[in-house]
Design an enzyme around this catalytic site. Structure first.
Site, mmCIF file in Angstrom:
data_model
loop_
_atom_site.group_PDB
_atom_site.id
_atom_site.type_symbol
_atom_site.label_atom_id
_atom_site.label_comp_id
_atom_site.label_asym_id
_atom_site.label_seq_id
_atom_site.Cartn_x
_atom_site.Cartn_y
_atom_site.Cartn_z
ATOM 1 N N HIS A 60 54.458 42.199 -25.017
ATOM 2 C CA HIS A 60 53.877 42.579 -23.728
ATOM 3 C C HIS A 60 53.202 43.940 -23.825
ATOM 4 C CE1 HIS A 60 56.840 45.533 -21.991
ATOM 5 N NE2 HIS A 60 57.773 44.843 -22.629
ATOM 6 N N ASP A 162 58.316 50.849 -25.157
ATOM 7 C CA ASP A 162 58.504 49.544 -24.504
ATOM 8 C C ASP A 162 57.201 49.239 -23.755
ATOM 9 O OD1 ASP A 162 59.212 47.320 -23.071
ATOM 10 O OD2 ASP A 162 60.607 48.347 -21.739
ATOM 11 N N GLU A 194 55.069 41.647 -17.944
ATOM 12 C CA GLU A 194 56.440 41.391 -18.416
ATOM 13 C C GLU A 194 57.438 42.167 -17.585
ATOM 14 O OE1 GLU A 194 60.101 42.041 -20.936
ATOM 15 O OE2 GLU A 194 58.803 43.482 -19.948
ATOM 16 N N GLU A 195 57.069 43.401 -17.260
ATOM 17 C CA GLU A 195 58.022 44.304 -16.599
ATOM 18 C C GLU A 195 58.356 43.890 -15.165
ATOM 19 O OE1 GLU A 195 59.761 46.358 -18.088
ATOM 20 O OE2 GLU A 195 58.685 47.138 -19.819
ATOM 21 N N ASP A 217 59.610 42.981 -28.977
ATOM 22 C CA ASP A 217 59.842 43.919 -27.875
ATOM 23 C C ASP A 217 60.871 44.948 -28.345
ATOM 24 O OD1 ASP A 217 59.916 45.099 -25.303
ATOM 25 O OD2 ASP A 217 60.015 43.161 -24.275
HETATM 26 CO CO CO Z 1 60.677 47.253 -20.237
HETATM 27 ZN ZN ZN Z 2 59.716 45.427 -22.946
#
Ligand code: CO
Ligand code: ZN
Length: 339
Positions: A60, A162, A194-195, A217
């Site tokens: 992501h 991230d 994604e978050e 990830d």
């Molecule tokens: Co995250």
């Molecule tokens: Zn992530």
């Protein structure tokens, strides 16, 4: 790798606002693949053609952020969260909006620090009233954390490792594979949103219709003072995900990954993440089911402006992913997974 990581980590791209990071990634990957597509939600799909099984690898590219909910008469912005944002982490930090406007995160006068919530906080963009603030920022605008990446020995400290570290792994993997003949069809997907609930990967997996899927990830570690017990540490190697909140890795995918790491002498750790999920979740639930796994990069202080990872883990994740994508993978239901 350092330059790539720095560029990716520092680029703006909260969930739903991935245009800037998508442009950066497209430029990096287009020379290494046969085709690059963008779908309706904004996922970037880099395709390496072949005749073998279709392999989807997702990383992501979105990051956590804040969304403006109200602008008061003095020009202070009230806001809500985009993804997992702690008020304690945000306090005193800088945020940036897509047009470059930077603000400072302050709080109301509270008698007890434990009462700090996002609705007791505001963003100060230096405006003097609502009108001047509104010239820079509108209701619904989304901001991201703002800050530079730093390197200390083998460690990197930056916002949005991230999952820009995962994006870096995927880009470097494509670069590596560009010089090699491979049988598998590779669909490298830089996913959106994604978050906020693994949304981009869901539609991308439907489009790609893979025989096997992987996500790259970050994962938490258990190696800081008084941290919750977790058998993952920084510098111990990329992890092979066994479980998180949204997936129980297919046991044969897990074993396949372990076998490759052992054969290629790549350090690895087994990951049981008690809270949190990745794009593997939606991928493995696509259509009639897709055997899926994940490689994670151990990271400390996830969802803060000062996430930390080890460059050796990131380099080893590239080696690991290259080895996986080069190996003989069966078509869904007919190959490795039926042994
Ligand atoms: Co995250
Ligand atoms: Zn992530």
């Amino acid at each position: 790798m350092k330059d790539l990581l720095k560029k990716l980590a520092e680029t703006f791209g909260p969930a739903g606002n991935e245009a800037q990071i998508r442009d950066v990634i497209r430029e990096k990957v287009k020379g290494f693949v046969d085709e690059v597509e963008t779908d309706a939600m904004g996922n970037l799909i880099a395709i390496r053609k072949g005749h073998g099984p279709r392999v989807m690898v997702a990383a992501h590219m979105d990051e956590i952020g804040v969304i403006v909910t109200h602008i008061d008469e003095k020009g202070f912005l009230r806001f809500s969260n985009i993804g997992g944002v702690s008020p304690f982490v945000l306090l005193g930090q800088k945020v940036i909006f897509a047009n470059g406007t930077v603000g400072s995160c302050g709080m109301e006068n509270l008698s007890e620090m434990k009462d700090l919530k996002l609705n007791k906080m505001f963003i100060d963009i230096g405006a003097t009233d609502r009108d001047s603030a509104s010239k820079k920022v509108s209701i619904g605008d989304i901001g991201g954390l703002y800050g530079e990446a730093h390197f200390i020995g083998d460690k990197v400290i930056a916002k949005s490792l991230d999952n820009r570290s995962g994006c870096a792994v995927l880009i470097k993997t494509l670069e590596n594979l560009a010089e090699r003949d491979i049988h598998n069809q590779i669909y490298a997907v830089f996913t959106v949103q994604e978050e906020v609930g693994l949304r981009g990967a869901k539609i991308a997996a439907y489009r790609v219709n893979p025989d096997i899927g992987f996500a790259v990830d970050v994962t938490r570690t258990g190696d800081t003072p008084e941290s919750p017990a977790m058998a993952v540490k920084l510098g111990g190697g990329p992890t092979i995900k066994v479980k998180d909140s949204v997936v129980l890795t297919h046991p044969l995918v897990r074993q396949f990954m372990i076998d490759i790491a052992e054969k290629k002498d790549i350090p690895y750790q087994l990951e049981v993440l008690e809270r949190g999920g990745t794009d593997t979740g939606p991928i493995h639930l696509t259509r009639e089911g897709v055997p899926s796994g994940a490689i994670s990069i151990p990271a400390r202080y996830i969802h803060t402006p000062s996430e930390m990872a080890d460059l050796n883990d990131i380099e080893n994740a590239v080696k690991f992913l290259v080895a996986i994508l080069e190996s003989e993978l069966g078509d869904r239901g007919t190959g490795y997974l039926t042994h």
